[in-house]
Design a protein around this motif. Structure first.
Motif, PDB file in Angstrom:
ATOM      1  N   GLU A   1       0.833  -1.212   0.000  1.00  0.00           N
ATOM      2  CA  GLU A   1       0.000   0.000   0.000  1.00  0.00           C
ATOM      3  C   GLU A   1       0.863   1.255   0.000  1.00  0.00           C
ATOM      4  N   GLN A   2       1.887   1.282   0.840  1.00  0.00           N
ATOM      5  CA  GLN A   2       2.747   2.461   0.927  1.00  0.00           C
ATOM      6  C   GLN A   2       3.679   2.584  -0.272  1.00  0.00           C
ATOM      7  N   ALA A   3       4.081   1.435  -0.848  1.00  0.00           N
ATOM      8  CA  ALA A   3       5.014   1.462  -1.971  1.00  0.00           C
ATOM      9  C   ALA A   3       4.408   2.144  -3.192  1.00  0.00           C
ATOM     10  N   VAL A   4       3.141   1.842  -3.513  1.00  0.00           N
ATOM     11  CA  VAL A   4       2.568   2.367  -4.755  1.00  0.00           C
ATOM     12  C   VAL A   4       2.282   3.860  -4.689  1.00  0.00           C
ATOM     13  N   VAL A   5       2.268   4.435  -3.501  1.00  0.00           N
ATOM     14  CA  VAL A   5       2.053   5.884  -3.399  1.00  0.00           C
ATOM     15  C   VAL A   5       3.338   6.634  -3.053  1.00  0.00           C
ATOM     16  N   SER A   6       4.453   5.918  -2.922  1.00  0.00           N
ATOM     17  CA  SER A   6       5.712   6.567  -2.555  1.00  0.00           C
ATOM     18  C   SER A   6       6.221   7.459  -3.688  1.00  0.00           C
ATOM     19  N   LYS A   7       6.960   8.480  -3.327  1.00  0.00           N
ATOM     20  CA  LYS A   7       7.476   9.402  -4.352  1.00  0.00           C
ATOM     21  C   LYS A   7       8.463   8.699  -5.269  1.00  0.00           C
ATOM     22  N   GLU A   8       9.206   7.711  -4.731  1.00  0.00           N
ATOM     23  CA  GLU A   8      10.169   6.986  -5.563  1.00  0.00           C
ATOM     24  C   GLU A   8       9.449   6.145  -6.618  1.00  0.00           C
ATOM     25  N   PHE A   9       8.364   5.483  -6.214  1.00  0.00           N
ATOM     26  CA  PHE A   9       7.585   4.688  -7.165  1.00  0.00           C
ATOM     27  C   PHE A   9       6.988   5.579  -8.240  1.00  0.00           C
ATOM     28  N   LEU A  10       6.411   6.691  -7.847  1.00  0.00           N
ATOM     29  CA  LEU A  10       5.785   7.586  -8.813  1.00  0.00           C
ATOM     30  C   LEU A  10       6.821   8.200  -9.755  1.00  0.00           C
ATOM     31  N   GLN A  11       8.030   8.440  -9.258  1.00  0.00           N
ATOM     32  CA  GLN A  11       9.086   8.947 -10.130  1.00  0.00           C
ATOM     33  C   GLN A  11       9.493   7.889 -11.148  1.00  0.00           C
ATOM     34  N   ALA A  12       9.603   6.636 -10.708  1.00  0.00           N
ATOM     35  CA  ALA A  12       9.911   5.550 -11.642  1.00  0.00           C
ATOM     36  C   ALA A  12       8.809   5.420 -12.683  1.00  0.00           C
ATOM     37  N   LEU A  13       7.564   5.605 -12.263  1.00  0.00           N
ATOM     38  CA  LEU A  13       6.428   5.541 -13.173  1.00  0.00           C
ATOM     39  C   LEU A  13       6.541   6.606 -14.259  1.00  0.00           C
ATOM     40  N   ARG A  14       6.816   7.838 -13.845  1.00  0.00           N
ATOM     41  CA  ARG A  14       6.909   8.949 -14.806  1.00  0.00           C
ATOM     42  C   ARG A  14       8.068   8.774 -15.777  1.00  0.00           C
ATOM     43  N   ALA A  15       9.113   8.058 -15.359  1.00  0.00           N
ATOM     44  CA  ALA A  15      10.310   7.902 -16.194  1.00  0.00           C
ATOM     45  C   ALA A  15      10.114   6.916 -17.335  1.00  0.00           C
ATOM     46  N   GLY A  16       9.047   6.113 -17.277  1.00  0.00           N
ATOM     47  CA  GLY A  16       8.829   5.107 -18.314  1.00  0.00           C
ATOM     48  C   GLY A  16       8.354   5.712 -19.612  1.00  0.00           C
ATOM     49  N   PRO A  17       8.464   4.978 -20.719  1.00  0.00           N
ATOM     50  CA  PRO A  17       8.065   5.505 -22.021  1.00  0.00           C
ATOM     51  C   PRO A  17       6.578   5.821 -22.124  1.00  0.00           C
ATOM     52  N   ASN A  18       5.730   5.078 -21.376  1.00  0.00           N
ATOM     53  CA  ASN A  18       4.296   5.353 -21.382  1.00  0.00           C
ATOM     54  C   ASN A  18       3.824   6.070 -20.123  1.00  0.00           C
ATOM     55  N   GLY A  19       4.629   6.003 -19.079  1.00  0.00           N
ATOM     56  CA  GLY A  19       4.276   6.675 -17.833  1.00  0.00           C
ATOM     57  C   GLY A  19       3.109   6.040 -17.102  1.00  0.00           C
ATOM     58  N   ARG A  20       2.888   4.749 -17.345  1.00  0.00           N
ATOM     59  CA  ARG A  20       1.798   4.059 -16.655  1.00  0.00           C
ATOM     60  C   ARG A  20       2.046   2.566 -16.659  1.00  0.00           C
TER      61      ARG A  20
END
Length: 277
Positions: free
Chosen positions: A67-86
């Motif tokens: 629960e805490q991992a998917v809302v962490s700033k590090e996870f969200l930054q990794a998400l944004r860095a991807g080619p699709n961002g999702r």
């Protein structure tokens, strides 16, 4: 090649740099030309052990960790860095070969709001426990879930956690190999916070067992949990690496080639010796 990462001295700054460095140009055979399904960076199946060898405190920490991992700033930054961002995520709990329960059907995470919704969904279902440990059953249950996913990812990953070897269902090597043949990567989160005991079917070197018998596929890795206090950090580390599509960059040790260091049927043998069935 498969890899193992120790989380002991891994700093948040390292996780951020790993996430930010995710290569946006990488493609997979899974992203087929002409596929009309919406694209995501990874289709991630989270398969979580809820067998009785996991105590209630561990089960609660495990839930809170995701629960805490998917809302962490590090996870969200990794998400944004991807080619699709999702990414597309589904989460199920497992124990015996016939006991799997989907807690979260396929959900799209594309930013803070959808991440918050998934985190809330993880926590709303009561914690449960089940008998036996069937990693093979979990992998067999996970594979067809990708066919039901409305999104198509550049990668397909099964993230499987557990605190003991397979002792129920078919031996783990068969389903593991079947998943790899489908282009699915399997990563492992062996839970090793208690001393092995007769009652819980624990074994020494569960991390070796996961490395040699459970995980597989390009860039697959294990994050072992040796300290209860590091449980949530390990979950966050693992999800960040999976979303970023990265192999751990610190304290990397290649797994053994050739014969497994721990028998891939050790759980079945122990069960047979103790209970004769």
């Amino acid at each position: 090649m498969n890899w193992r990462v120790s989380i002991g001295s891994m700093l948040v700054a390292t996780l951020i740099s790993v996430a930010a460095a995710a290569a946006p140009g990488s493609k997979s055979q899974l992203a087929k030309a002409g596929d009309d399904a919406p694209s995501v960076d990874v289709e991630l199946v989270i398969a979580v052990d809820v067998s009785y060898s996991m105590d209630l405190d561990e089960l609660a920490i495990q839930r809170e960790g995701y629960e805490q991992a998917v809302v962490s700033k590090e996870f969200l930054q990794a998400l944004r860095a991807g080619p699709n961002g999702r990414v597309a995520v589904t989460y199920f709990e497992w124990s015996a070969s016939t006991d799997q329960k989907i807690i979260i059907p396929w959900r799209l995470i594309d930013g803070p709001e959808s991440a918050d919704a998934v985190a809330a969904e993880i926590m709303k279902t009561p914690v449960r426990r089940g008998s036996r440990t069937s990693i093979s059953g979990a992998i067999e249950f996970a594979m067809p879930l990708f066919d039901e996913n409305p999104y198509r990812g550049l990668r397909r990953v099964i993230d499987i956690s557990g605190d003991g070897p397979n002792n129920n269902g078919v031996p783990v090597a068969g389903p593991r190999d079947a998943a790899l043949q489908k282009g699915i990567v399997i990563n492992g989160l062996p839970v090793m916070v208690k001393e092995p005991s007769f009652a819980t079917m624990d074994i020494d070197h569960l991390d070796w067992y996961y490395e040699d018998c459970v995980i597989g596929g390009p860039g697959s890795f294990v994050v072992a949990i040796n300290d209860r206090e590091k449980f949530k950090e390990a979950i966050r580390t693992k999800l960040i690496l999976e979303v970023a599509g990265r192999v751990p960059e610190r304290r990397i040790v290649p797994t053994a080639d050739g014969e497994p260091r721990v028998s891939c049927t050790i759980g079945e043998k122990i069960w047979q010796e103790r209970w004769g069935r």
